[in-house]
Write a protein that holds these residues in place. Structure first.
Motif, short mmCIF file in Angstrom:
data_model
loop_
_atom_site.label_atom_id
_atom_site.label_comp_id
_atom_site.label_asym_id
_atom_site.label_seq_id
_atom_site.Cartn_x
_atom_site.Cartn_y
_atom_site.Cartn_z
N VAL A 242 0.84 -1.21 0.00
CA VAL A 242 0.00 0.00 0.00
C VAL A 242 0.87 1.25 0.00
CG1 VAL A 242 -1.69 1.31 1.35
CG2 VAL A 242 -2.01 -1.15 1.01
N ASP A 243 1.93 1.26 0.82
CA ASP A 243 2.84 2.42 0.86
C ASP A 243 3.50 2.65 -0.50
OD1 ASP A 243 2.21 2.80 3.52
OD2 ASP A 243 4.14 2.04 4.28
N PHE A 244 3.69 1.59 -1.26
CA PHE A 244 4.29 1.68 -2.59
C PHE A 244 3.27 2.10 -3.65
CE2 PHE A 244 6.57 -0.13 -6.32
CZ PHE A 244 7.76 0.56 -6.17
N GLY A 245 1.99 2.22 -3.24
CA GLY A 245 0.95 2.64 -4.16
C GLY A 245 0.24 1.51 -4.88
N ILE A 246 0.40 0.30 -4.39
CA ILE A 246 -0.24 -0.86 -5.00
C ILE A 246 -1.57 -1.10 -4.30
CG2 ILE A 246 -0.05 -3.36 -5.39
CD1 ILE A 246 3.02 -2.89 -5.52
N SER A 247 -2.65 -1.05 -5.07
CA SER A 247 -3.99 -1.30 -4.53
C SER A 247 -4.08 -2.77 -4.14
CB SER A 247 -5.03 -0.96 -5.59
OG SER A 247 -6.30 -1.37 -5.18
N THR A 248 -4.24 -3.02 -2.84
CA THR A 248 -4.13 -4.38 -2.32
C THR A 248 -5.33 -4.75 -1.47
OG1 THR A 248 -1.73 -4.09 -2.25
CG2 THR A 248 -2.64 -5.92 -0.98
N PHE A 249 -5.88 -5.94 -1.72
CA PHE A 249 -6.98 -6.46 -0.91
C PHE A 249 -6.42 -7.46 0.09
CE2 PHE A 249 -10.28 -9.36 0.34
CZ PHE A 249 -11.39 -8.54 0.50
N MET A 250 -6.72 -7.22 1.37
CA MET A 250 -6.38 -8.15 2.43
C MET A 250 -7.61 -8.25 3.32
SD MET A 250 -3.27 -8.04 5.19
CE MET A 250 -3.95 -7.73 6.81
N ASP A 251 -8.26 -9.39 3.27
CA ASP A 251 -9.48 -9.58 4.06
C ASP A 251 -9.12 -9.67 5.53
OD1 ASP A 251 -12.18 -9.95 4.57
OD2 ASP A 251 -11.95 -12.13 4.55
N ASP A 252 -9.74 -8.83 6.34
CA ASP A 252 -9.43 -8.86 7.77
C ASP A 252 -10.63 -9.25 8.61
OD1 ASP A 252 -10.95 -6.62 7.47
OD2 ASP A 252 -9.54 -5.25 8.41
N LYS A 253 -11.65 -9.78 7.98
CA LYS A 253 -12.83 -10.19 8.72
C LYS A 253 -12.65 -11.60 9.25
CE LYS A 253 -15.77 -7.46 5.77
NZ LYS A 253 -16.41 -7.50 4.49
N LYS A 254 -13.24 -11.87 10.38
CA LYS A 254 -13.25 -13.23 10.92
C LYS A 254 -14.26 -14.02 10.11
CE LYS A 254 -10.65 -12.56 14.61
NZ LYS A 254 -9.35 -13.09 14.75
#
Length: 160
Positions: A28-40
């Motif tokens: 994300v800091d590098f500007g890459i749109s990233t999906f990381m699911d954080d839901k249980k």
């Protein structure tokens, strides 16, 4: 057109607050749109429409394979969908073998063997009642792990 540049598949209890959390922040800091699911996610539930959509709308995938990855039906279901996108739509998949051997992933041995032994015990009971529906799913999981284990990836050992 992709909504996300990258989708990260991982076992939360193994890497959320360590490797995967740091990887997500760096991307994300590098500007890459990233999906990381954080839901249980609840065991036994199907993949949500939102999660399937995020996978389908991602341009590439990072699969962080850790010691307990195969103990999660959610992770395995995600992986089947990801491998489908790789095969059918030529999307890139980068496996990260985090404290696991690519050989163990490819052959479902080592820490992966225990999970599959448990699944097969449960399958015997379920198939007696409900037919071969679940056997097919476990075969899909094995196939997806074999495919991702055959890919060139990054191996992170406990010594690093």
């Amino acid at each position: 057109m992709s909504t996300f540049d990258t989708f990260i598949s991982f076992r939360g209890e193994d890497t959320r607050n360590t490797f995967t959390g740091h990887l997500y922040k760096a991307l994300v800091d590098f500007g890459i749109s990233t999906f990381m699911d954080d839901k249980k996610l609840l065991i036994g539930d199907s993949l949500s429409e939102d999660l399937i959509g995020a996978i389908e709308k991602s341009g590439s995938f990072i699969v962080v394979l850790s010691e307990n990855y195969a103990s999660s039906k959610w992770c395995l279901r995600e992986l089947v969908k990801i491998i489908g996108c790789m095969v059918e739509q030529k999307r890139r998949v980068l496996p990260v073998f985090y404290h696991v051997s690519p050989h163990d992933v490819r052959h479902q041995s080592g820490c992966f063997k225990k999970s599959f032994c448990e699944y097969e015990e449960i399958l015997q009971e379920l198939n007696d009642r409900e037919g071969d529906k679940y056997t097919k799913e476990v075969q899909e999981w094995r196939s997806a792990l074999t495919k991702v284990g055959e890919l060139t990836g990054v191996v992170v050992t406990k010594d690093r």
